[in-house]
Design a protein around this motif. Structure first.
Motif, PDB file in Angstrom:
ATOM      1  N   GLU A   2      36.489  58.139  69.620  1.00  0.00           N
ATOM      2  CA  GLU A   2      36.982  56.929  68.988  1.00  0.00           C
ATOM      3  C   GLU A   2      36.916  57.009  67.466  1.00  0.00           C
ATOM      4  OE1 GLU A   2      34.867  57.067  71.431  1.00  0.00           O
ATOM      5  OE2 GLU A   2      36.002  56.191  73.118  1.00  0.00           O
ATOM      6  N   LEU A   3      35.821  57.531  66.964  1.00  0.00           N
ATOM      7  CA  LEU A   3      35.667  57.656  65.508  1.00  0.00           C
ATOM      8  C   LEU A   3      36.356  58.894  64.960  1.00  0.00           C
ATOM      9  CD1 LEU A   3      31.898  56.689  65.013  1.00  0.00           C
ATOM     10  CD2 LEU A   3      33.912  55.282  64.496  1.00  0.00           C
ATOM     11  N   GLY A   4      36.621  59.854  65.860  1.00  0.00           N
ATOM     12  CA  GLY A   4      37.211  61.095  65.409  1.00  0.00           C
ATOM     13  C   GLY A   4      36.274  61.901  64.538  1.00  0.00           C
ATOM     14  N   ARG A   5      34.986  61.817  64.850  1.00  0.00           N
ATOM     15  CA  ARG A   5      34.000  62.499  64.030  1.00  0.00           C
ATOM     16  C   ARG A   5      33.013  63.281  64.905  1.00  0.00           C
ATOM     17  NH1 ARG A   5      31.355  58.553  59.719  1.00  0.00           N
ATOM     18  NH2 ARG A   5      30.511  60.571  59.057  1.00  0.00           N
ATOM     19  N   THR A   6      32.529  64.373  64.345  1.00  0.00           N
ATOM     20  CA  THR A   6      31.505  65.170  65.006  1.00  0.00           C
ATOM     21  C   THR A   6      30.204  65.054  64.227  1.00  0.00           C
ATOM     22  OG1 THR A   6      33.113  66.768  65.886  1.00  0.00           O
ATOM     23  CG2 THR A   6      30.819  67.504  65.702  1.00  0.00           C
ATOM     24  N   PHE A   7      29.114  64.799  64.915  1.00  0.00           N
ATOM     25  CA  PHE A   7      27.806  64.627  64.278  1.00  0.00           C
ATOM     26  C   PHE A   7      26.880  65.758  64.720  1.00  0.00           C
ATOM     27  CE2 PHE A   7      29.745  60.496  64.635  1.00  0.00           C
ATOM     28  CZ  PHE A   7      29.486  59.898  63.403  1.00  0.00           C
ATOM     29  N   ARG A   8      26.230  66.349  63.761  1.00  0.00           N
ATOM     30  CA  ARG A   8      25.257  67.406  64.056  1.00  0.00           C
ATOM     31  C   ARG A   8      23.896  66.962  63.554  1.00  0.00           C
ATOM     32  NH1 ARG A   8      30.025  69.874  62.817  1.00  0.00           N
ATOM     33  NH2 ARG A   8      30.782  71.403  64.367  1.00  0.00           N
ATOM     34  N   ALA A   9      22.984  66.784  64.490  1.00  0.00           N
ATOM     35  CA  ALA A   9      21.645  66.287  64.160  1.00  0.00           C
ATOM     36  C   ALA A   9      20.619  67.405  64.314  1.00  0.00           C
ATOM     37  CB  ALA A   9      21.271  65.116  65.060  1.00  0.00           C
ATOM     38  N   GLN A  10      19.853  67.642  63.253  1.00  0.00           N
ATOM     39  CA  GLN A  10      18.778  68.629  63.327  1.00  0.00           C
ATOM     40  C   GLN A  10      17.605  68.024  64.068  1.00  0.00           C
ATOM     41  OE1 GLN A  10      16.406  69.822  59.769  1.00  0.00           O
ATOM     42  NE2 GLN A  10      17.286  71.850  60.114  1.00  0.00           N
ATOM     43  N   MET A  11      16.996  68.835  64.959  1.00  0.00           N
ATOM     44  CA  MET A  11      15.908  68.339  65.794  1.00  0.00           C
ATOM     45  C   MET A  11      14.740  69.317  65.792  1.00  0.00           C
ATOM     46  SD  MET A  11      18.161  67.060  69.052  1.00  0.00           S
ATOM     47  CE  MET A  11      16.835  66.072  69.724  1.00  0.00           C
ATOM     48  N   LEU A  12      13.551  68.764  65.980  1.00  0.00           N
ATOM     49  CA  LEU A  12      12.338  69.551  66.171  1.00  0.00           C
ATOM     50  C   LEU A  12      11.876  69.365  67.605  1.00  0.00           C
ATOM     51  CD1 LEU A  12      10.390  68.630  62.905  1.00  0.00           C
ATOM     52  CD2 LEU A  12      11.232  70.914  63.486  1.00  0.00           C
ATOM     53  N   SER A  13      11.791  70.465  68.345  1.00  0.00           N
ATOM     54  CA  SER A  13      11.363  70.399  69.744  1.00  0.00           C
ATOM     55  C   SER A  13      10.037  71.119  69.912  1.00  0.00           C
ATOM     56  CB  SER A  13      12.424  71.039  70.655  1.00  0.00           C
ATOM     57  OG  SER A  13      13.661  70.366  70.543  1.00  0.00           O
ATOM     58  N   LEU A  14       9.070  70.455  70.548  1.00  0.00           N
ATOM     59  CA  LEU A  14       7.769  71.056  70.810  1.00  0.00           C
ATOM     60  C   LEU A  14       7.931  72.127  71.888  1.00  0.00           C
ATOM     61  CD1 LEU A  14       4.839  70.576  69.794  1.00  0.00           C
ATOM     62  CD2 LEU A  14       4.480  69.208  71.853  1.00  0.00           C
ATOM     63  N   THR A  15       7.439  73.336  71.620  1.00  0.00           N
ATOM     64  CA  THR A  15       7.670  74.440  72.542  1.00  0.00           C
ATOM     65  C   THR A  15       6.456  75.355  72.621  1.00  0.00           C
ATOM     66  OG1 THR A  15       9.076  76.377  72.977  1.00  0.00           O
ATOM     67  CG2 THR A  15       8.707  75.801  70.679  1.00  0.00           C
ATOM     68  N   THR A  16       6.377  76.085  73.733  1.00  0.00           N
ATOM     69  CA  THR A  16       5.366  77.136  73.890  1.00  0.00           C
ATOM     70  C   THR A  16       6.061  78.490  74.078  1.00  0.00           C
ATOM     71  OG1 THR A  16       5.224  76.679  76.278  1.00  0.00           O
ATOM     72  CG2 THR A  16       3.615  75.589  74.852  1.00  0.00           C
ATOM     73  N   ASP A  17       7.243  78.647  73.462  1.00  0.00           N
ATOM     74  CA  ASP A  17       8.047  79.870  73.601  1.00  0.00           C
ATOM     75  C   ASP A  17       7.276  81.135  73.266  1.00  0.00           C
ATOM     76  OD1 ASP A  17      10.188  78.259  74.208  1.00  0.00           O
ATOM     77  OD2 ASP A  17      11.298  78.631  72.350  1.00  0.00           O
ATOM     78  N   LEU A  18       6.348  81.047  72.317  1.00  0.00           N
ATOM     79  CA  LEU A  18       5.722  82.258  71.763  1.00  0.00           C
ATOM     80  C   LEU A  18       4.448  82.667  72.495  1.00  0.00           C
ATOM     81  CD1 LEU A  18       6.285  81.504  67.967  1.00  0.00           C
ATOM     82  CD2 LEU A  18       7.670  82.911  69.502  1.00  0.00           C
TER      83      LEU A  18
END
Length: 339
Positions: free
Chosen positions: A102-118
């Protein structure tokens, strides 16, 4: 140069404590707490006593000693694997892309996710060099001696290694990142949380930290500005890690927002370039400056030395370096070129 890296002993406790007081805070692996430091030395002793191979949850503390004066002027640490005694938490930076037709716009939001990947990675940390000794390549000796130790005890480590760099700390010893995020959930300031973590571990993070991703746009400007940035004093360390083969993979520390660098052990420059050789002779002057190491477990030693090689491949080492390592003709050692 009269310095050598060796394994820390129980009688190094007071010196380590004095160095810890010089760090200026935010240095979790080197807390100014005698009980915590003593526990690290005990863990090191236990690790050195183990004779069987395989990966265990162990810690090795090393120190930089001036062999002429006997003074300890620096230290560093190796954790064989993280996330075994309690989860190893990091934030990972990511981007969520959403589109509104509807707005014809793309939004990109930076996020911090808690992880135990390492979890399961080895960790190199706790590196501190006395301010009066920051010359003559001693920082490189501290850092790279850890990689040759890992190479000499390869079966005790996995495939991946990480290095957490201290984040931005303000003049009052606080952390803008902590104040803008985690501090809101814990009822303690950064210094209190950092000291508690250094002594007791970070299980309290699992107990109290929200598990849902955090939109960075909701943080304060001061907190957003420091995400993934090293402390100004750590910029040189970050460059050393990048030269060694570590990458900034988007992981940041949950306390101060500093970057966590990640590398593949067998691809690290020092490890990939190292060679095991036999000492054929000693000389007094000349040669290529190289990192040299010998011994295993409690006998491990590392220093800078000057190496000469003839057309037949015979290797000669300057007499002073050979003496620091206790090397005699016919003995074996490991060498790696100066980065």
């Amino acid at each position: 140069m009269s310095f050598i890296m060796r394994i820390a002993r129980a009688d190094d406790l007071q010196t380590l404590y004095e160095m810890a007081k010089l760090t200026g805070g935010g240095f979790t692996n080197l807390p100014p707490d005698r009980t915590a430091l003593s526990a690290k030395l005990e863990r090191t002793e236990q690790a050195l006593a183990r004779q069987d191979e395989g990966i265990e949850d162990e810690l090795i503390v090393m120190v930089l000693e001036n062999v002429e004066t006997g003074q300890v002027r620096g230290t560093c640490q190796i954790f064989s694997t993280v996330g075994q005694s309690w989860p190893f938490y990091s934030y990972r930076l990511g981007v969520l892309t959403q589109h509104s037709r509807e707005l014809g716009r793309t939004f990109r939001a930076q996020m911090l996710s808690l992880t135990t990947d390492l979890e399961g990675s080895a960790e190199v940390g706790g590196l501190f060099l006395h301010p009066r000794e920051r010359a003559e390549g001693l920082g490189l000796l501290l850092a790279r001696s850890r990689y040759l130790y890992i190479r000499a005890h390869r079966s005790r480590f996995g495939d991946k290694v990480l290095a957490e760099l201290r984040g931005v700390i303000d003049e009052a010893g606080g952390s803008p990142f902590w104040d803008g995020l985690a501090g809101r959930f814990f009822g303690m300031n950064f210094q209190e949380a950092d000291e508690f973590n250094a002594v007791n571990g970070n299980q309290f993070i699992a107990d109290l930290m929200p598990k849902t991703p955090i939109y960075t746009a909701m943080l304060t400007d001061s907190a957003r500005a420091v995400i993934g940035l090293p402390h100004p004093n750590g910029r040189a360390a970050m460059r050393m890690l990048e030269t060694e083969g570590f990458d900034n993979a988007g992981y940041v520390d949950i306390f101060d927002g500093g970057p966590t660098m990640v590398g593949q052990i067998d691809q690290l420059k020092t490890i990939a370039a190292a060679r095991d050789v036999t000492l054929s002779a000693t000389h007094e002057k000349g040669g290529d400056k190289m990192l040299i190491a010998t011994g295993k477990l409690a006998d491990y030693r590392c220093t800078w030395g000057f190496v000469q090689q003839n057309d037949s491949g015979a290797v000669s080492l300057d007499a002073a370096s050979a003496a620091r390592l206790g090397l005699e003709t016919g003995g074996s050692f490991t060498m790696a070129g100066r980065a």
